[in-house]
Design a protein around this motif. Sequence first.
Motif, short mmCIF file in Angstrom:
data_model
loop_
_atom_site.label_atom_id
_atom_site.label_comp_id
_atom_site.label_asym_id
_atom_site.label_seq_id
_atom_site.Cartn_x
_atom_site.Cartn_y
_atom_site.Cartn_z
N LYS A 1 0.89 -1.16 0.00
CA LYS A 1 0.00 0.00 0.00
C LYS A 1 0.93 1.21 0.00
CE LYS A 1 -3.59 -0.38 2.36
NZ LYS A 1 -4.78 -0.76 1.81
N LYS B 1 -7.66 -0.95 -6.44
CA LYS B 1 -8.41 0.31 -6.43
C LYS B 1 -7.76 1.25 -5.43
CE LYS B 1 -12.79 -1.65 -7.80
NZ LYS B 1 -14.20 -1.85 -7.46
N GLY B 2 -7.86 2.54 -5.71
CA GLY B 2 -7.22 3.49 -4.83
C GLY B 2 -7.94 4.82 -4.79
N ARG C 1 -2.84 3.53 -3.05
CA ARG C 1 -3.43 2.27 -3.52
C ARG C 1 -2.44 1.13 -3.30
NH1 ARG C 1 -5.88 2.56 -8.30
NH2 ARG C 1 -5.81 4.82 -8.28
N ASP C 2 -2.96 -0.09 -3.47
CA ASP C 2 -2.15 -1.30 -3.40
C ASP C 2 -1.49 -1.56 -4.75
OD1 ASP C 2 -2.80 -1.89 -0.73
OD2 ASP C 2 -4.61 -2.97 -1.33
N ASP D 1 -1.58 9.66 -4.95
CA ASP D 1 -2.35 8.44 -5.16
C ASP D 1 -2.01 7.43 -4.07
OD1 ASP D 1 -3.93 6.93 -7.48
OD2 ASP D 1 -2.41 5.57 -6.65
#
Length: 73
Positions: free
Chosen positions: A24, A52-53, A41-42, A39
């Motif tokens: 993450k 998804k982020g 997200r993973d 941003d």
Amino acid sequence: MAEIKFEIKETMGTLSQSPKGWNKELNLISWNGKEAKYDLRDWAPEHEKMGKGVTLNIDELRSLRDLLNGMEL
């Protein structure tokens, strides 16, 4: 479905890693050649896949920082 193009301009840091090795991360990313945004997200190792982020502009990131600083953790 159109291919999503991205360029990671700067990696701010990693918050955690899953047992499968996904990180993450908070990054500054340009999506499809547009202005870079922050941003969260993973990401799979080597950034070949993403989850998804949330994408934030600088003002939203500052607001999030202020909210987090005001919390008792």
